[in-house]
Design a protein around this motif. Structure first.
Motif, mmCIF file in Angstrom:
data_model
loop_
_atom_site.group_PDB
_atom_site.id
_atom_site.type_symbol
_atom_site.label_atom_id
_atom_site.label_comp_id
_atom_site.label_asym_id
_atom_site.label_seq_id
_atom_site.Cartn_x
_atom_site.Cartn_y
_atom_site.Cartn_z
ATOM 1 N N SER A 127 0.836 -1.203 0.000
ATOM 2 C CA SER A 127 0.000 0.000 0.000
ATOM 3 C C SER A 127 0.874 1.258 0.000
ATOM 4 N N SER A 128 0.813 2.077 1.044
ATOM 5 C CA SER A 128 1.660 3.261 1.091
ATOM 6 C C SER A 128 3.141 2.887 1.120
ATOM 7 N N GLY A 129 3.447 1.712 1.663
ATOM 8 C CA GLY A 129 4.818 1.215 1.601
ATOM 9 C C GLY A 129 5.258 0.971 0.174
ATOM 10 N N GLY A 130 4.312 0.585 -0.683
ATOM 11 C CA GLY A 130 4.599 0.466 -2.106
ATOM 12 C C GLY A 130 4.890 1.820 -2.717
ATOM 13 N N GLY A 131 4.155 2.846 -2.266
ATOM 14 C CA GLY A 131 4.425 4.200 -2.730
ATOM 15 C C GLY A 131 5.816 4.662 -2.327
ATOM 16 N N ILE A 132 6.204 4.371 -1.082
ATOM 17 C CA ILE A 132 7.541 4.738 -0.619
ATOM 18 C C ILE A 132 8.604 3.992 -1.419
ATOM 19 N N ALA A 133 8.372 2.707 -1.695
ATOM 20 C CA ALA A 133 9.335 1.913 -2.465
ATOM 21 C C ALA A 133 9.564 2.522 -3.844
ATOM 22 N N VAL A 134 8.473 2.881 -4.522
ATOM 23 C CA VAL A 134 8.603 3.475 -5.856
ATOM 24 C C VAL A 134 9.307 4.822 -5.769
ATOM 25 N N TYR A 135 8.918 5.647 -4.825
ATOM 26 C CA TYR A 135 9.520 6.971 -4.647
ATOM 27 C C TYR A 135 11.019 6.843 -4.400
ATOM 28 N N LEU A 136 11.388 5.911 -3.520
ATOM 29 C CA LEU A 136 12.798 5.712 -3.196
ATOM 30 C C LEU A 136 13.581 5.249 -4.426
ATOM 31 N N MET A 137 13.024 4.319 -5.183
ATOM 32 C CA MET A 137 13.708 3.849 -6.392
ATOM 33 C C MET A 137 13.829 4.961 -7.423
ATOM 34 N N GLN A 138 12.821 5.811 -7.522
ATOM 35 C CA GLN A 138 12.893 6.938 -8.454
ATOM 36 C C GLN A 138 14.006 7.906 -8.055
ATOM 37 N N ASP A 139 14.146 8.165 -6.761
ATOM 38 C CA ASP A 139 15.247 9.004 -6.291
ATOM 39 C C ASP A 139 16.593 8.358 -6.580
ATOM 40 N N LEU A 140 16.701 7.058 -6.327
ATOM 41 C CA LEU A 140 17.955 6.356 -6.591
ATOM 42 C C LEU A 140 18.297 6.357 -8.075
ATOM 43 N N ALA A 141 17.304 6.180 -8.925
ATOM 44 C CA ALA A 141 17.530 6.169 -10.374
ATOM 45 C C ALA A 141 18.067 7.514 -10.849
ATOM 46 N N LYS A 142 17.671 8.558 -10.170
ATOM 47 C CA LYS A 142 18.088 9.916 -10.540
ATOM 48 C C LYS A 142 19.445 10.274 -9.956
ATOM 49 N N GLU A 143 19.711 9.804 -8.727
ATOM 50 C CA GLU A 143 20.884 10.288 -7.996
ATOM 51 C C GLU A 143 21.986 9.252 -7.793
ATOM 52 N N GLU A 144 21.598 7.984 -7.584
ATOM 53 C CA GLU A 144 22.574 6.926 -7.280
ATOM 54 C C GLU A 144 22.124 5.626 -7.942
ATOM 55 N N ARG A 145 22.189 5.609 -9.247
ATOM 56 C CA ARG A 145 21.625 4.486 -9.992
ATOM 57 C C ARG A 145 22.286 3.162 -9.637
ATOM 58 N N ASP A 146 23.543 3.211 -9.235
ATOM 59 C CA ASP A 146 24.251 1.972 -8.904
ATOM 60 C C ASP A 146 23.739 1.340 -7.609
ATOM 61 N N LYS A 147 22.882 2.059 -6.868
ATOM 62 C CA LYS A 147 22.335 1.532 -5.612
ATOM 63 C C LYS A 147 20.910 0.996 -5.766
ATOM 64 N N LEU A 148 20.398 0.970 -6.978
ATOM 65 C CA LEU A 148 19.046 0.454 -7.177
ATOM 66 C C LEU A 148 18.964 -1.025 -6.794
#
Length: 276
Positions: A127-148
């Motif tokens: 649920s909202s944890g899924g939203g956080i997961a997507v948000y976090l991955m989007q930030d990582l893809a933008k800033e630290e792609r090697d940490k995805l």
């Protein structure tokens, strides 16, 4: 419905699927170095290289590690992984950005303190944890792609925070989890915390950048409140080249896989996610 009742109810999920007590270790984590908090479960006497990064749900208003512990252990056993249940601050006492920051700190704990390789991390957001997961991955893809992480499982993800519409409005009339009273309590807090329509769009994972995200496994019911936003998420992710598998059940409530101890469809969905 009150906030206290919501939080008590989600804490009691462990009554349906209690921890077995057979895990090699269940450790409370409060790491000053990274700011991470949560519960780390090592299933066998030898630590697994693969770890599930677990983000509980509760509309950002409720939910906790303890209530999810038994279910997380069950998934970890089925997939031969260890599991880290990340703890994050809740609304309305805190801000939306605090939820994201806490999840980011917990994820960094896995990589820097536990020394887990990103390719061995599987996110599991409810649920909202899924939203956080997507948000976090989007930030990582933008800033630290090697940490995805290697991949992510999203159970009935709550990913759009604009004015309610579609299934979010229509299905609260009969949803067993997101009832009309839960809706009435929860939605105003998101509006208050996120502010203008423009900012609510900006902070909704469904409208953010999907490029470079890892493979996603999505489970949803066609007749629950998050159905429309989940389909939009899947379509937007695929449009940006993300590999997405989605499994849809009919006539079931929000986060129905969490009811796996009581309904066969929940067990089917949970097994589907574990096998994926």
């Amino acid at each position: 419905m009150t906030m206290r009742r919501m939080r008590f109810g989600l804490n009691q999920i462990e009554v349906w699927v209690p921890p077995t007590g057979k895990a090699y270790s269940t450790e409370r984590i409060d790491c000053k170095e990274t700011g991470a908090s949560g519960i780390y479960v090592q299933i066998n006497n030898t630590p697994s290289e693969k770890v599930i990064f677990w983000l509980y749900g509760g509309a950002y208003l409720s939910g906790d590690c303890v209530g999810n512990l038994g279910t997380a252990e069950m998934v970890a056993r089925k997939t031969n992984c260890d599991v880290f249940l990340a703890e994050y601050r809740l609304l309305p006492e805190h801000e939306f950005v605090d939820c994201i920051k806490d999840a980011r700190d917990a994820y960094n704990y896995l990589l820097t303190v536990k020394k887990v390789q990103p390719n061995n991390v599987f996110m599991f957001g409810i649920s909202s944890g899924g939203g956080i997961a997507v948000y976090l991955m989007q930030d990582l893809a933008k800033e630290e792609r090697d940490k995805l992480p290697r991949a992510a499982v999203l159970m009935c993800p709550f990913v759009e925070y604009t004015e309610p519409k579609g299934s979010l409005v229509h299905y609260v009339k009969h949803d067993l989890i997101v009832t009309q009273s839960v809706y009435a309590v929860g939605i105003p807090y998101l509006a208050k915390k996120l502010g203008s329509h423009e900012n609510r769009v900006k902070e909704s994972p469904v409208f953010r950048q999907f490029e470079s995200l890892p493979p996603l496994c999505v489970v949803i019911s066609e007749h629950e409140c998050c159905y429309d936003m989940t389909i939009s998420l899947v379509n937007n992710a695929r449009a940006h080249g993300v590999k997405v598998e989605i499994a849809v059940w009919k006539y079931l409530c929000h986060v129905f896989p969490m009811l796996s101890a009581m309904i066969p469809e929940g067990k089917e969905a949970m097994n589907y996610m574990c096998e994926w």
